[in-house]
Design a protein around this motif. Sequence first.
Motif, PDB file in Angstrom:
ATOM      1  N   ALA A   1      38.204  11.643 -32.961  1.00  0.00           N
ATOM      2  CA  ALA A   1      37.859  11.871 -32.230  1.00  0.00           C
ATOM      3  C   ALA A   1      36.743  11.266 -31.165  1.00  0.00           C
ATOM      4  CB  ALA A   1      36.950  13.431 -32.377  1.00  0.00           C
ATOM      5  N   LYS A   2      36.037  10.668 -32.292  1.00  0.00           N
ATOM      6  CA  LYS A   2      34.935   9.932 -31.661  1.00  0.00           C
ATOM      7  C   LYS A   2      35.165   8.739 -30.711  1.00  0.00           C
ATOM      8  CE  LYS A   2      30.798  12.391 -34.096  1.00  0.00           C
ATOM      9  NZ  LYS A   2      29.397  11.803 -35.349  1.00  0.00           N
ATOM     10  N   ALA A   3      35.511   8.198 -31.689  1.00  0.00           N
ATOM     11  CA  ALA A   3      36.656   6.770 -31.273  1.00  0.00           C
ATOM     12  C   ALA A   3      37.115   6.887 -29.953  1.00  0.00           C
ATOM     13  CB  ALA A   3      37.331   5.965 -32.371  1.00  0.00           C
ATOM     14  N   LEU A   4      37.740   7.927 -29.950  1.00  0.00           N
ATOM     15  CA  LEU A   4      38.350   8.140 -28.578  1.00  0.00           C
ATOM     16  C   LEU A   4      37.673   8.758 -27.648  1.00  0.00           C
ATOM     17  CD1 LEU A   4      41.633  10.384 -29.619  1.00  0.00           C
ATOM     18  CD2 LEU A   4      42.015   8.508 -28.797  1.00  0.00           C
ATOM     19  N   ALA A   5      36.959   9.105 -27.806  1.00  0.00           N
ATOM     20  CA  ALA A   5      35.744  10.013 -26.309  1.00  0.00           C
ATOM     21  C   ALA A   5      34.511   8.178 -25.777  1.00  0.00           C
ATOM     22  CB  ALA A   5      34.578  10.480 -27.175  1.00  0.00           C
ATOM     23  N   GLU A   6      34.660   7.651 -26.849  1.00  0.00           N
ATOM     24  CA  GLU A   6      33.717   6.358 -26.316  1.00  0.00           C
ATOM     25  C   GLU A   6      34.419   5.663 -26.066  1.00  0.00           C
ATOM     26  OE1 GLU A   6      32.744   5.145 -30.593  1.00  0.00           O
ATOM     27  OE2 GLU A   6      30.971   6.445 -30.979  1.00  0.00           O
ATOM     28  N   ARG A   7      35.935   5.294 -25.947  1.00  0.00           N
ATOM     29  CA  ARG A   7      36.713   4.844 -25.442  1.00  0.00           C
ATOM     30  C   ARG A   7      37.133   5.279 -24.296  1.00  0.00           C
ATOM     31  NH1 ARG A   7      40.955   5.301 -28.807  1.00  0.00           N
ATOM     32  NH2 ARG A   7      40.137   2.365 -30.305  1.00  0.00           N
ATOM     33  N   HIS A   8      37.351   6.000 -23.841  1.00  0.00           N
ATOM     34  CA  HIS A   8      37.060   7.082 -22.277  1.00  0.00           C
ATOM     35  C   HIS A   8      36.064   6.573 -21.836  1.00  0.00           C
ATOM     36  CE1 HIS A   8      39.491  10.417 -20.209  1.00  0.00           C
ATOM     37  NE2 HIS A   8      38.573  10.270 -19.862  1.00  0.00           N
ATOM     38  N   GLN A   9      34.975   6.549 -22.344  1.00  0.00           N
ATOM     39  CA  GLN A   9      33.682   6.961 -21.195  1.00  0.00           C
ATOM     40  C   GLN A   9      33.147   5.067 -20.943  1.00  0.00           C
ATOM     41  OE1 GLN A   9      31.883   9.655 -20.425  1.00  0.00           O
ATOM     42  NE2 GLN A   9      30.695   7.984 -19.212  1.00  0.00           N
ATOM     43  N   ARG A  10      33.800   4.768 -21.596  1.00  0.00           N
ATOM     44  CA  ARG A  10      33.831   2.536 -21.829  1.00  0.00           C
ATOM     45  C   ARG A  10      34.366   2.450 -19.774  1.00  0.00           C
ATOM     46  NH1 ARG A  10      33.724   2.021 -27.526  1.00  0.00           N
ATOM     47  NH2 ARG A  10      36.323   1.178 -27.303  1.00  0.00           N
ATOM     48  N   TRP A  11      36.054   3.434 -19.535  1.00  0.00           N
ATOM     49  CA  TRP A  11      36.574   2.721 -19.105  1.00  0.00           C
ATOM     50  C   TRP A  11      36.543   3.244 -17.987  1.00  0.00           C
ATOM     51  CZ3 TRP A  11      39.826  -0.967 -19.020  1.00  0.00           C
ATOM     52  CH2 TRP A  11      40.051  -1.935 -20.023  1.00  0.00           C
ATOM     53  N   ALA A  12      35.543   5.348 -18.609  1.00  0.00           N
ATOM     54  CA  ALA A  12      35.188   5.793 -17.235  1.00  0.00           C
ATOM     55  C   ALA A  12      34.567   5.170 -16.531  1.00  0.00           C
ATOM     56  CB  ALA A  12      34.654   6.858 -18.205  1.00  0.00           C
ATOM     57  N   ASP A  13      33.318   3.882 -16.969  1.00  0.00           N
ATOM     58  CA  ASP A  13      32.004   3.424 -16.383  1.00  0.00           C
ATOM     59  C   ASP A  13      32.777   2.220 -16.255  1.00  0.00           C
ATOM     60  OD1 ASP A  13      30.179   5.351 -17.827  1.00  0.00           O
ATOM     61  OD2 ASP A  13      29.764   3.969 -19.553  1.00  0.00           O
ATOM     62  N   ARG A  14      33.850   1.371 -16.178  1.00  0.00           N
ATOM     63  CA  ARG A  14      33.808   0.873 -15.201  1.00  0.00           C
ATOM     64  C   ARG A  14      35.017   0.865 -14.256  1.00  0.00           C
ATOM     65  NH1 ARG A  14      37.313  -4.207 -19.043  1.00  0.00           N
ATOM     66  NH2 ARG A  14      36.663  -4.837 -16.999  1.00  0.00           N
ATOM     67  N   LEU A  15      35.468   1.869 -14.198  1.00  0.00           N
ATOM     68  CA  LEU A  15      36.352   2.753 -13.087  1.00  0.00           C
ATOM     69  C   LEU A  15      35.404   3.270 -12.038  1.00  0.00           C
ATOM     70  CD1 LEU A  15      39.374   3.799 -15.422  1.00  0.00           C
ATOM     71  CD2 LEU A  15      39.407   2.166 -13.650  1.00  0.00           C
ATOM     72  N   PRO A  16      35.993   2.713 -10.499  1.00  0.00           N
ATOM     73  CA  PRO A  16      35.398   3.019  -9.461  1.00  0.00           C
ATOM     74  C   PRO A  16      34.947   4.983  -9.135  1.00  0.00           C
ATOM     75  CG  PRO A  16      37.144   2.608  -8.835  1.00  0.00           C
ATOM     76  CD  PRO A  16      37.273   2.647 -10.047  1.00  0.00           C
ATOM     77  N   ASN A  17      33.793   5.292  -8.490  1.00  0.00           N
ATOM     78  CA  ASN A  17      33.870   6.941  -8.335  1.00  0.00           C
ATOM     79  C   ASN A  17      35.134   7.612  -7.809  1.00  0.00           C
ATOM     80  OD1 ASN A  17      31.598   7.453  -9.936  1.00  0.00           O
ATOM     81  ND2 ASN A  17      30.440   6.519  -8.532  1.00  0.00           N
ATOM     82  N   SER A  18      36.256   6.936  -6.653  1.00  0.00           N
ATOM     83  CA  SER A  18      36.653   7.291  -6.198  1.00  0.00           C
ATOM     84  C   SER A  18      37.349   7.002  -5.877  1.00  0.00           C
ATOM     85  CB  SER A  18      36.087   7.101  -4.475  1.00  0.00           C
ATOM     86  OG  SER A  18      36.658   7.408  -3.526  1.00  0.00           O
ATOM     87  N   ASP A  19      38.489   7.488  -6.321  1.00  0.00           N
ATOM     88  CA  ASP A  19      40.261   7.875  -6.578  1.00  0.00           C
ATOM     89  C   ASP A  19      40.466   7.011  -5.237  1.00  0.00           C
ATOM     90  OD1 ASP A  19      40.551   9.310  -4.474  1.00  0.00           O
ATOM     91  OD2 ASP A  19      41.838  10.761  -5.501  1.00  0.00           O
ATOM     92  N   LYS A  20      40.308   6.456  -4.345  1.00  0.00           N
ATOM     93  CA  LYS A  20      41.046   5.718  -3.467  1.00  0.00           C
ATOM     94  C   LYS A  20      40.683   4.464  -3.765  1.00  0.00           C
ATOM     95  CE  LYS A  20      40.687   9.077   0.033  1.00  0.00           C
ATOM     96  NZ  LYS A  20      39.445   9.527   1.740  1.00  0.00           N
ATOM     97  N   GLU A  21      39.507   3.638  -4.830  1.00  0.00           N
ATOM     98  CA  GLU A  21      39.576   2.807  -4.702  1.00  0.00           C
ATOM     99  C   GLU A  21      40.495   1.969  -5.667  1.00  0.00           C
ATOM    100  OE1 GLU A  21      35.241   2.416  -5.096  1.00  0.00           O
ATOM    101  OE2 GLU A  21      34.936   2.845  -2.761  1.00  0.00           O
ATOM    102  N   VAL A  22      40.778   3.564  -6.716  1.00  0.00           N
ATOM    103  CA  VAL A  22      40.473   3.013  -8.223  1.00  0.00           C
ATOM    104  C   VAL A  22      41.920   1.301  -8.167  1.00  0.00           C
ATOM    105  CG1 VAL A  22      43.016   3.764 -10.451  1.00  0.00           C
ATOM    106  CG2 VAL A  22      40.343   5.218  -9.333  1.00  0.00           C
ATOM    107  N   TRP A  23      42.928   1.784  -7.507  1.00  0.00           N
ATOM    108  CA  TRP A  23      44.334   0.315  -7.213  1.00  0.00           C
ATOM    109  C   TRP A  23      43.575  -0.684  -7.109  1.00  0.00           C
ATOM    110  CZ3 TRP A  23      48.843  -0.190  -9.280  1.00  0.00           C
ATOM    111  CH2 TRP A  23      49.478  -1.467  -8.689  1.00  0.00           C
TER     112      TRP A  23
END
Length: 713
Positions: free
Chosen positions: A521-543
């Motif tokens: 669970a910790k590994a999944l949460a940490e991995r998820h947070q790392r990707w979240a930090d790299r992705l933009p805040n707006s979903d319009k900028e994701v692509w």
Amino acid sequence: MAKAPQKIVLAGSRDIPFDRLTLSQSNVRRVKAGVSIGELADDIVRRTLLQSLNVRPILDSEGAETGQFEVPAGGRRFRALELLVKRKRLAKDAPIPCVVKAANDDVLAEEDSYAENTFREPLHPLDQFTGMQAMVDKGEDVEAIAAHFLVTPAVVNQRLRLAKVSPKLRDIYAEDGMTLEQLVAFSVSTDHARQEQVWELLSHSYNKSGQFIRDRLTEDAVRVADKRVRFIGADAYIAAGGSEAMRDLFQPDDGGWLTDPALLDRLVAEKLEAEGEQIGAEGWKWVATAVDMPWGVTNGLRELDGAETPMTAEEAETLEKLQAEADALESDWTDAADVPEEVHARLTELDEEIGSIVDRPKTYDPDDMARAGAFVSIERDGSLRIERGYVRPEDEPVAEVESIDTPDAVNAGTGGDGKADPNAPGSNVVPIAAGSGDDDDEDGEVVKPLPDRLVAELTAWRTLALQDAFAQNPSTAFASVLHAFVLDCFYHASRESCLEVSLRKVTFGFAPAGLRDSAPAKALAERHQRWADRLPNSDKEVWDALLQFDGAEQAALFAHCASIAVNAQQEVVPKYDNGRISKHSVERRIAHSNILARAVGLDLIGAGWRATVPGYFTSVTKPRIIADVAEAKGSKFAEMIDHLKKADMAREAERLLEDSDWLPEPMRTPILPDALAADGDEPGEDAQALPAFLDDDQAIDADDDGDFAVAAE
């Protein structure tokens, strides 16, 4: 009539001036050992000479006494006296008590020297303990005793603790009925009645180790290192009437144990409630508090997008100074072979200060806060964990309500029917119970199937581990999702939309306590947070952001997203069809999860799962425990515990299986039949058959992302 044996005559003793004594070459002690000469001299100054020297007259060439004497036995005492003369603490002609033997005695001088050291019997450890206790009882303090006997105060405290073990157990030890290791283990507790109960338990247990004794004496206590204790602080516990921590003076104990769990839980609940009230005062509709939040407690809830609080000019200036200092320290000590502790401490302090500034708090719209809530729980280090900004489906504005799958776990602040509870602001989220009670199941010896609920909990753990392993194997993840696409494309009726591909995050209807703190669970949460930090805040900028990732990064992100949809839980099938789950669908799901497990090389033991009392043995019957131990360790080990009561049997089984690779049947990955294995269908081979651009070992051209982009769409 038999002649009576002749009575012996002891060698005479007299005081001889020290300057007439000479150390004999017949003294057999050549190697320095034990207390040094200087320390022995200091002891003689304190308490004078406690033991006479053994001497013999020195004869001249004609066999007449010269008035000088040699010392074959007592050489260390002679050296200590010699040192005192040099220090001018003893007159060179001071009279020394000596036992004088004849120069031509039948017994060799070397034999006397050897015998004096051979027949010396050191104090029994129990006499050491009680002797030191007697000194303390007569007013001697611990530091003085330590100084007199050349040990540390910690050693004296250890001896004093052993002297406080139950007199009954000390008598058993004195008669060699108990080892010193066992006596040391009993000193953890000061409760004589409990000590004697555990000693009685040992007579029925194959395990008589010191660690077993410690575990039994502390099983109803709470470690000071426990996050609940860290949360309230040991001082608050003592101030509320709790006793000082129970300590183990003979091995590291992380601060010891608190002996009143009920008081601790009350203090924790009160402080959590107070913290929850402070969070609620921010304007949230509800606040749910718990020591451990259940797994998936936020599933089905909408998370508010808070605005990050901008950094002030003063904070920016402070951050710049802190970073400059950290960079300078790292530059100065980068090539140093040995970095001082104070430098490490300062770097750690700087990291914490920088982190407190960089991690910006979020602000929320008051209208949103009026319909949302927060979860308050405790982190492993005892700090407060606050998760703000979650809206329940029933609190959504009518115009915004959408079809959201409500998780099976009880949502915070709702009643049993899922509707809003009018008393929600003060509600608690109660963790799901770990399992059935302590019944001994004496009514039968049949090994029953594992309870459905336990199977669901075990496979929930397995699902998380499989998700974590799955996320680390992008090629398998891609092939698995492609398999799902093919099923949708070729085996189902067409849909209204041109393309409907979605990932549904898995929720667990039954989850073991502490699942959120498990390694997967910790590994999944940490991995998820790392990707979240790299992705933009707006979903319009994701692509556009995704197109900036190279092929390997896209594949890794793809694998992570796919992993949260992996469901290998063997859910409890209801008696009547509920339209959501059936026995057939669960069986097909588990069969396919085994394929994935083989493909990613799933290793639950390596991931951290162990058969524990709360996580497994409490939920099964005694016959099942015996059968499991027999399977894992052999029938002889099972026979060692088959006479124990359920609670003791469970604890012994946990200890026996601690270092084994044993898993309950629902958590195992079935091995392929020999026929399939012979055809080369080994785990991992399907990954080798993938196209080169999907192979983990092949370099992916960052500019050649056409095929992957199609899949991503």
